[in-house]
Design an enzyme around this catalytic site. Structure first.
Site, short mmCIF file in Angstrom:
data_model
loop_
_atom_site.label_atom_id
_atom_site.label_comp_id
_atom_site.label_asym_id
_atom_site.label_seq_id
_atom_site.Cartn_x
_atom_site.Cartn_y
_atom_site.Cartn_z
N TYR A 164 4.81 2.02 -0.32
CA TYR A 164 5.11 2.68 0.97
C TYR A 164 4.55 4.10 1.05
O TYR A 164 3.98 4.59 0.10
CB TYR A 164 6.58 2.58 1.37
CG TYR A 164 7.68 3.10 0.47
CD1 TYR A 164 7.48 4.02 -0.55
CD2 TYR A 164 8.98 2.65 0.69
CE1 TYR A 164 8.54 4.47 -1.31
CE2 TYR A 164 10.05 3.11 -0.07
CZ TYR A 164 9.80 4.02 -1.07
OH TYR A 164 10.85 4.47 -1.82
N GLU A 165 4.70 4.66 2.25
CA GLU A 165 4.10 5.98 2.55
C GLU A 165 2.57 5.92 2.43
O GLU A 165 1.91 6.86 2.02
CB GLU A 165 4.70 7.02 1.59
CG GLU A 165 4.63 8.46 2.06
CD GLU A 165 5.33 8.73 3.38
OE1 GLU A 165 6.41 8.18 3.61
OE2 GLU A 165 4.75 9.48 4.17
#
Ligand code: FAD
Length: 594
Positions: free
Chosen positions: A441-442
């Site tokens: 993620y990110e």
């Protein structure tokens, strides 16, 4: 699982001795009157205490129990709500928040250390708090004064939490194709309709309200990323007296069942005509998000570091206790049936690797955090520009390299336990599962490496890279007469030269090969990460060498630096070869041949 002990000695060493936090804060306009070393010390001490005694004990049950969903919302695991209340009462949610709106205004250099401790204690718990900090950052940087007044104090106090709503079922990396819609209500607010998935803390029972930052498109918006706007959408309506009222047509449709971070609610969020307010300019939503991305990406890197540190501490405790076979160099504990496994070179290899990456990672994240502070708190235009360049260049490395090494370290920590590492009771397998998401993620680590190679290196013809390479070259030059560094400077110099050569080679190859960046980027980022850590280790040796007789801690630093240079840094040779090999072999099979 062994009890978590915040590595305060190493944190102090890196922050105060290697990077001179006290002198830095005294020199910056925005921190010179607000932060001193005594305050920093008190914050770190307290963070160490609260994370190890209040948060760390939640982690195991949180993993086993997870979150539960019902039509009325998400319920977190036993103990989370009480711990959350105690935690936010201490003001931790607003640690780095803007003091104008009741934040504590602490620099990121302190925030980075606090985040490491929080994530080491329990990644899932840490996410609820850190998402609020990230959302507050975007509101502070881009929202109207009125929105800031209304929302920030309550978010800094933890009374209300934050969530970031970007991802949709068909749109993850490519946010340009999101379908969530926003239409004007005519009273300054907007009507938001759409479905977001994978929203961390999208719903929970910890805070009174949840403030969603939602990416959506206006009807006349241009196609692609240039047509995205950002909206603040509270889960529950808030009246003019800031009283929380009925649901704002924001509901959690379900939660995901997933590999790790099970106590963190990952939510499908439905916005069915919810009332929202624009944050920043129309169609500038991605830019507004990017303001906070540098902070968030560093935070995710630190998330990995926290889990890796926890795994290391567990592995050391186990290796000292578990007895198997005799030491190759002769019996160590004749009174016992066998010697502790820490005598075996292969177990040492795993422990030393973890230690070298973790301590290197702590130094690197503190180094990047210092640039975030300079960019924010300095009033010197040149200094700010330098810091901004370094942030742009180093952030994708901080996110991807720290988290890639964090998974390696958590797996090594699991391996030290042998079969017991695979069994739940010891906690090592949970860390492997929890840390894995940090690579995804990110922005996946593949996307981070494209950002580094494409936007931060090739797009400006290597100009940002030159800034970093020059800083390291100046360090090498300045320390050339330092006997303590003599064995380190030559390999450091060779690594930078190797990195410079491949940087130039990739920039040159882009003209003839559209796949050159994508083919080189992952190994390039790893090569860069190793070189940056080598620079960190050289800086640590410089600081530790004069003090080796004072404390065993400093002598251990030098020994770990030697291990990093002899066992880990040589990987740069093979990585450079991989980068140079280009895209042809990678792309030669037709899609239907797979
Ligand atoms: C537990 C969890 C929590 C999350 N929390 C949040 C949250 O709070 N808020 C939120 O908005 N989102 C959240 N996400 C979503 C997360 O950020 C996305 O999953 C991630 O950005 C990747 O998007 P995707 O899953 O759609 O993968 P895709 O974009 O479909 O990517 C699939 C693969 O293709 C690669 N790829 C895609 N495009 C390219 C390209 N141009 N070049 C090279 N490779 C490419 C990717 O690197 C990846 O390997 C969360 C996800 C999970 C699993």
């Amino acid at each position: 699982m062994a009890d978590y002990k915040a590595p305060l000695k190493d944190i102090r060493f890196v922050m105060n001795e290697v990077f001179g936090a006290e002198q830095l804060w005294a020199s910056l306009e925005g921190t010179k009157d607000t932060i001193d070393i005594e305050t920093a010390e008190a914050v770190l001490e307290e963070a160490g205490k609260i994370t190890s005694t209040l948060i760390a004990p939640l982690s195991r049950n949180g993993d086993e129990e997870g979150c539960t969903w019902s039509e009325s919302g998400v319920t977190t695991a036993k103990g989370y709500k009480d711990a959350y209340n105690t935690f936010v009462e201490g003001g931790w949610s607003g640690l780095t928040g803007n003091p104008e709106f009741e934040g504590m205004g602490m620099p990121k250099m302190i925030g980075a250390q606090y985040e490491e401790m929080l994530y080491a204690a329990d990644v899932s718990f840490g996410l609820y708090v850190c998402l609020t900090s990230g959302a507050s950052l975007a509101i502070d940087a881009h929202a109207t004064e009125e929105l800031k007044q209304k929302y920030l104090p309550k978010m800094y106090s933890g009374q209300w939490a934050g969530a970031m709503d970007l991802t949709e079922p068909h749109s993850g990396t490519d946010l340009g194709i999101i379908r969530t819609k926003a239409t004007e209500n005519g009273d300054g607010s907007y009507n938001i309709t759409g479905t977001k998935i994978f929203i961390t803390g999208g719903d929970q029972d910890l805070s009174e309200n949840i403030i969603h930052l939602v990416l959506a498109k206006l009807p006349d918006a241009p196609a692609g990323p240039k047509g995205i706007s950002l909206f603040l959408v509270p889960r529950n309506k808030v009246d003019e007296n800031d009283v929380v009222g009925e649901n704002n047509q924001v509901t959690c449709g379900s939660i995901e069942h997933k590999m790790g971070i099970k106590a963190s609610a990952t939510c499908v969020m439905n916005f069915d005509g919810a009332q929202g307010w624009l944050v920043g300019e129309v169609n500038q939503g991605l830019n507004a998000m990017f303001t906070m991305m540098n902070y968030e990406r560093l935070s995710v890197g630190i998330q990995g570091l926290g889990a890796a540190e926890r795994s290391y501490q567990n592995a050391v405790a186990y290796a000292l206790d578990r007895i198997q076979s005799r030491a190759p160099s002769g019996v160590v504990q004749p009174e016992k049936e066998a010697d502790p496994i820490i005598v075996h070179p292969d177990v040492r290899r795993m422990l030393m690797t973890m230690r070298a990456y973790n301590e290197g990672g702590r130094a690197f994240s503190t180094y990047v955090a210092s640039f975030l502070d300079i960019a924010k708190f300095s009033d010197d235009a040149e200094q700010k520009k330098y810091a901004s360049t370094m942030i742009a260049l180093l952030t994708p490395i901080a996110k991807a390299y720290l988290t890639d090494r964090a998974l390696d370290c958590c797996i090594a920590g699991q391996q030290v336990f042998g079969g017991h590492g695979y069994i739940r009771e010891w906690g090592q397998e949970q860390l492997v599962r929890d840390v894995r998401i940090t690579q995804i993620y990110e922005g996946t680590n593949g996307i981070q490496s494209l950002d580094l190679m494409g936007r931060k290196i090739v797009a400006n013809g290597g100009r940002f890279y030159e800034v970093f390479a020059t800083e390291v070259a100046e360090f090498i030059e300045a320390e050339s007469g330092n006997a303590a560094l003599s064995e380190f400077l030559k390999p450091l110099s060779a690594s930078v030269e190797r990195l410079s050569d491949v940087t130039e080679a990739v920039i040159n190859s882009v003209k003839d090969d559209p796949n050159a960046i994508g083919a080189a980027s992952v190994e390039y980022l790893e090569l860069f990460g190793l070189t940056a850590y080598a620079y960190m280790w050289a800086k640590m040796v410089k600081t530790a060498a004069p003090k080796v007789s004072e404390d065993e801690f400093y002598a251990s630093k030098i020994k770990t630096a030697k291990f990093f240079y002899s066992r880990l840094l040589p990987k740069t040779v093979s990585l450079a070869e991989s980068v140079r090999s280009g895209s042809e072999d990678m792309m030669s099979l037709a899609a239907d041949q797979f």
